[in-house]
Design an enzyme around this catalytic site. Structure first.
Site, PDB file in Angstrom:
ATOM      1  N   HIS A  72      12.712  37.197   2.616  1.00 50.80           N
ATOM      2  CA  HIS A  72      12.713  38.292   3.600  1.00 50.80           C
ATOM      3  C   HIS A  72      11.335  38.913   3.813  1.00 50.80           C
ATOM      4  O   HIS A  72      11.039  39.444   4.884  1.00 50.80           O
ATOM      5  CB  HIS A  72      13.704  39.375   3.156  1.00 50.80           C
ATOM      6  CG  HIS A  72      13.290  40.104   1.918  1.00 50.80           C
ATOM      7  ND1 HIS A  72      12.561  41.265   1.952  1.00 50.80           N
ATOM      8  CD2 HIS A  72      13.499  39.830   0.608  1.00 50.80           C
ATOM      9  CE1 HIS A  72      12.344  41.682   0.718  1.00 50.80           C
ATOM     10  NE2 HIS A  72      12.899  40.828  -0.114  1.00 50.80           N
ATOM     11  N   GLN A 109      22.090  34.488  -4.024  1.00 54.50           N
ATOM     12  CA  GLN A 109      20.980  34.499  -3.069  1.00 54.50           C
ATOM     13  C   GLN A 109      20.866  35.839  -2.359  1.00 54.50           C
ATOM     14  O   GLN A 109      19.771  36.282  -2.018  1.00 54.50           O
ATOM     15  CB  GLN A 109      21.150  33.382  -2.041  1.00 54.50           C
ATOM     16  CG  GLN A 109      21.250  31.991  -2.649  1.00 54.50           C
ATOM     17  CD  GLN A 109      20.094  31.659  -3.562  1.00 54.50           C
ATOM     18  OE1 GLN A 109      20.159  31.916  -4.757  1.00 54.50           O
ATOM     19  NE2 GLN A 109      19.046  31.116  -3.018  1.00 54.50           N
ATOM     20  N   ILE A 114      13.418  37.773  -3.947  1.00 50.89           N
ATOM     21  CA  ILE A 114      12.515  37.000  -3.098  1.00 50.89           C
ATOM     22  C   ILE A 114      13.235  36.486  -1.858  1.00 50.89           C
ATOM     23  O   ILE A 114      12.627  36.380  -0.791  1.00 50.89           O
ATOM     24  CB  ILE A 114      11.919  35.814  -3.894  1.00 50.89           C
ATOM     25  CG1 ILE A 114      11.016  36.336  -5.008  1.00 50.89           C
ATOM     26  CG2 ILE A 114      11.138  34.874  -2.975  1.00 50.89           C
ATOM     27  CD1 ILE A 114      10.430  35.244  -5.873  1.00 50.89           C
ATOM     28  N   GLU A 115      14.505  36.211  -1.962  1.00 50.66           N
ATOM     29  CA  GLU A 115      15.218  35.592  -0.846  1.00 50.66           C
ATOM     30  C   GLU A 115      15.791  36.629   0.122  1.00 50.66           C
ATOM     31  O   GLU A 115      15.106  37.072   1.019  1.00 50.66           O
ATOM     32  CB  GLU A 115      16.268  34.630  -1.397  1.00 50.66           C
ATOM     33  CG  GLU A 115      15.582  33.512  -2.193  1.00 50.66           C
ATOM     34  CD  GLU A 115      16.523  32.455  -2.693  1.00 50.66           C
ATOM     35  OE1 GLU A 115      17.546  32.197  -2.048  1.00 50.66           O
ATOM     36  OE2 GLU A 115      16.225  31.870  -3.749  1.00 50.66           O
ATOM     37  N   MET A 116      17.020  37.077  -0.080  1.00 50.54           N
ATOM     38  CA  MET A 116      17.622  38.000   0.885  1.00 50.54           C
ATOM     39  C   MET A 116      17.406  39.467   0.516  1.00 50.54           C
ATOM     40  O   MET A 116      17.501  40.349   1.359  1.00 50.54           O
ATOM     41  CB  MET A 116      19.100  37.664   1.059  1.00 50.54           C
ATOM     42  CG  MET A 116      19.282  36.239   1.586  1.00 50.54           C
ATOM     43  SD  MET A 116      20.972  35.614   1.604  1.00 50.54           S
ATOM     44  CE  MET A 116      21.551  36.271   3.163  1.00 50.54           C
TER      45      MET A 116
END
Length: 299
Positions: A72, A109, A114-116
């Site tokens: 994101h 996730q 780091i991701e969502m």
């Protein structure tokens, strides 16, 4: 179609054709519809920019074709994003197997920084409850629950949808007895794939995805990634990763856990050297690549 298995029958001990379905799509129609909407919805991320589909693209064989994927805020994870196609057939999820199934994988996730990037489960639920369409869809998918918008149900829905991502190929037709489903080069490649013992790891219904192996069995593979050791804490699991399934592999470059291998030709050559201790010639690579191409979805 051939009247008997004949030549194809030689390979049914190593490989299995895909089933027609692994989920009752009629019984679970509302759950699957909800799961698909959630899979595609960037509002599951902290800034409404990243969805499951951002890294696992439905129109691109379940991948983004990047070595590692941006989250994101633009930061990238440390491992290549595996395909979600046929993922539910594997023994676990992620390169290190830390999620037992696709339901667990989906939920992790959303909260990954780091991701969502969502802060916690409560933040996700609060966000979804403000969306009228989700109020309706969750109530339809979880009719027996008084308060259906729960975090665990997000995983159940996305998992149900991912269980529909089964991609039959010409190789499945071949395993079912249609010996004309593969051409001569593909059959040569299959024979070489088995003879070279690639199928010792890449076998079964997903052509892999059912065991863990150390990368670099015959020659050390340089990587700082500790692999499954980060999950188990066992010294023997350093550098051990889940063997990837090879369905659609011709479309899911780049390869290996670090996404460092750009082409399928290079991946075949390196796997032969690192995992089997063999140097292979161009004809081997060409034929095995042809066989791997037969694992691409017909749809």
């Amino acid at each position: 179609m051939a009247s008997s298995y004949g030549y194809a029958q030689n390979y049914t001990q190593s490989f299995e054709p895909l089933p027609v379905s692994i989920i009752d799509e009629t019984k679970n129609v509302a759950l699957i519809a909800l799961g698909k909407k959630l899979y595609l919805d960037p509002r599951l991320s902290i800034d409404d920019t990243i969805s499951c589909n951002s890294c696992h693209q439905l129109d691109n064989f379940g991948v983004d074709n990047q070595p590692t994927s941006p989250g994101h805020d633009g930061r990238r994870g440390g491992r290549n994003a595996p395909t979600t196609f046929n993922a539910a057939l594997q023994i676990a999820q992620f390169w290190d197997g830390r999620a037992r199934n696709v339901e667990e994988q989906a939920l992790s996730q959303i909260l990954n920084p780091i991701e969502m990037g969502m802060a916690n489960e409560e933040a996700v639920i609060s966000k979804l409850k403000k969306i009228d369409e989700y109020q309706t869809m969750f109530a339809e998918a979880f009719k027996d629950e008084k308060d259906p918008i729960q975090y665990k149900n997000i995983g159940k829905a996305i998992g149900a949808f991912e269980r529909t991502l089964i991609t039959p190929s010409r190789f499945d037709d071949f395993l079912r007895g249609d010996e004309n489903a593969l051409n001569a080069a593909e059959k040569r490649g299959l024979k070489k794939f088995v003879y070279m013992r690639c199928s010792n790891c890449h076998h079964g219904i997903a052509i892999g995805g059912n065991s863990y192996k150390k990368i670099g069995l015959f020659e050390p593979y340089e990587t700082s990634d500790l692999g499954r050791y980060e999950v188990t804490g066992l010294e023997a699991d350093k550098g051990v990763f889940k063997v990837p399934g090879l369905r659609n592999v011709a479309k899911t470059a780049p390869y290996f856990h670090d996404g460092s291998v750009a082409t399928l030709d290079e991946a075949i050559k390196k796997m032969a050297r690192y995992q089997l201790g063999r140097d292979v010639d161009p004809s081997f690579i060409k034929d095995v690549k042809a066989f791997l191409g037969s694992l691409t979805s017909k749809q």
